[in-house]
Motif scaffolding. Structure first.
Motif, PDB file in Angstrom:
ATOM      1  N   LYS A 171     -11.334  34.207  21.874  1.00  0.00           N
ATOM      2  CA  LYS A 171     -11.494  33.235  20.792  1.00  0.00           C
ATOM      3  C   LYS A 171     -11.084  33.832  19.456  1.00  0.00           C
ATOM      4  N   GLN A 172     -11.372  35.124  19.251  1.00  0.00           N
ATOM      5  CA  GLN A 172     -10.977  35.766  18.004  1.00  0.00           C
ATOM      6  C   GLN A 172      -9.458  35.844  17.888  1.00  0.00           C
ATOM      7  N   PHE A 173      -8.779  36.144  18.985  1.00  0.00           N
ATOM      8  CA  PHE A 173      -7.319  36.172  18.950  1.00  0.00           C
ATOM      9  C   PHE A 173      -6.759  34.781  18.705  1.00  0.00           C
ATOM     10  N   ASP A 174      -7.376  33.759  19.289  1.00  0.00           N
ATOM     11  CA  ASP A 174      -6.933  32.386  19.051  1.00  0.00           C
ATOM     12  C   ASP A 174      -7.054  32.021  17.574  1.00  0.00           C
ATOM     13  N   SER A 175      -8.194  32.323  16.979  1.00  0.00           N
ATOM     14  CA  SER A 175      -8.390  31.959  15.576  1.00  0.00           C
ATOM     15  C   SER A 175      -7.489  32.791  14.668  1.00  0.00           C
ATOM     16  N   PHE A 176      -7.233  34.027  15.027  1.00  0.00           N
ATOM     17  CA  PHE A 176      -6.346  34.865  14.239  1.00  0.00           C
ATOM     18  C   PHE A 176      -4.920  34.333  14.285  1.00  0.00           C
ATOM     19  N   GLY A 177      -4.484  33.865  15.439  1.00  0.00           N
ATOM     20  CA  GLY A 177      -3.131  33.345  15.584  1.00  0.00           C
ATOM     21  C   GLY A 177      -2.911  32.030  14.876  1.00  0.00           C
ATOM     22  N   SER A 178      -3.964  31.281  14.628  1.00  0.00           N
ATOM     23  CA  SER A 178      -3.803  29.978  13.990  1.00  0.00           C
ATOM     24  C   SER A 178      -3.951  30.041  12.478  1.00  0.00           C
ATOM     25  N   THR A 179      -4.292  31.200  11.920  1.00  0.00           N
ATOM     26  CA  THR A 179      -4.413  31.296  10.470  1.00  0.00           C
ATOM     27  C   THR A 179      -3.044  31.520   9.849  1.00  0.00           C
ATOM     28  N   PRO A 180      -2.744  30.821   8.747  1.00  0.00           N
ATOM     29  CA  PRO A 180      -1.434  31.005   8.114  1.00  0.00           C
ATOM     30  C   PRO A 180      -1.357  32.356   7.400  1.00  0.00           C
ATOM     31  N   THR A 181      -0.165  32.860   7.257  1.00  0.00           N
ATOM     32  CA  THR A 181       0.025  34.119   6.545  1.00  0.00           C
ATOM     33  C   THR A 181      -0.116  33.888   5.054  1.00  0.00           C
ATOM     34  N   ARG A 182      -0.287  34.947   4.314  1.00  0.00           N
ATOM     35  CA  ARG A 182      -0.511  34.837   2.873  1.00  0.00           C
ATOM     36  C   ARG A 182       0.677  34.182   2.170  1.00  0.00           C
ATOM     37  N   GLY A 183       1.891  34.475   2.596  1.00  0.00           N
ATOM     38  CA  GLY A 183       3.068  33.945   1.927  1.00  0.00           C
ATOM     39  C   GLY A 183       3.562  32.628   2.470  1.00  0.00           C
ATOM     40  N   ALA A 184       2.827  31.993   3.370  1.00  0.00           N
ATOM     41  CA  ALA A 184       3.269  30.735   3.962  1.00  0.00           C
ATOM     42  C   ALA A 184       3.288  29.636   2.909  1.00  0.00           C
ATOM     43  N   LYS A 185       4.357  28.835   2.907  1.00  0.00           N
ATOM     44  CA  LYS A 185       4.484  27.751   1.934  1.00  0.00           C
ATOM     45  C   LYS A 185       4.174  26.426   2.619  1.00  0.00           C
ATOM     46  N   GLY A 186       3.625  25.516   1.843  1.00  0.00           N
ATOM     47  CA  GLY A 186       3.325  24.191   2.366  1.00  0.00           C
ATOM     48  C   GLY A 186       2.025  24.196   3.148  1.00  0.00           C
ATOM     49  N   SER A 187       1.604  23.010   3.547  1.00  0.00           N
ATOM     50  CA  SER A 187       0.363  22.911   4.314  1.00  0.00           C
ATOM     51  C   SER A 187       0.694  22.795   5.793  1.00  0.00           C
ATOM     52  N   ARG A 188      -0.133  23.424   6.572  1.00  0.00           N
ATOM     53  CA  ARG A 188       0.034  23.365   8.031  1.00  0.00           C
ATOM     54  C   ARG A 188      -1.093  22.545   8.607  1.00  0.00           C
TER      55      ARG A 188
END
Length: 65
Positions: free
Chosen positions: A29-46
Motif C-alpha cells: 500500500k505504501q508503494f501504491d500511494s508513493f507511485g500515485s503522488t505527483p512529483t514536485r515539478g509536475a505541472k497542471g492538476s492530475r
C-alpha cells in the motif's frame, strides 16, 4: 564492510516480509500511494482514476498476491 551490512539488512527484511502477510500488505500500500503522488515539478492538476477495485496493485502488487 558497509556493503555487507546493507545486504544483510536487506536479506533480513526480505525474510521478515516473506513470513509476515500484514507487513507485505502495508508495504504494498505504501508503494501504491508513493507511485500515485505527483512529483514536485509536475505541472497542471492530475486526477486519479484508481477507483476501480480491479486495478493493478502497483510496483510490488504482483509479487505478494
Amino acid at each position: 564492510m558497509n556493503k555487507k551490512m546493507a545486504l544483510t539488512a536487506l536479506g533480513l527484511g526480505a525474510a521478515y516480509l516473506m513470513r509476515n502477510k500484514d507487513a507485505r500488505n502495508k508495504l504494498s500500500k505504501q508503494f501504491d500511494s508513493f507511485g500515485s503522488t505527483p512529483t514536485r515539478g509536475a505541472k497542471g492538476s492530475r486526477t486519479s482514476t484508481t477507483t476501480s477495485p480491479n486495478r493493478n496493485k502497483g510496483l510490488l502488487g504482483g509479487l505478494f498476491s
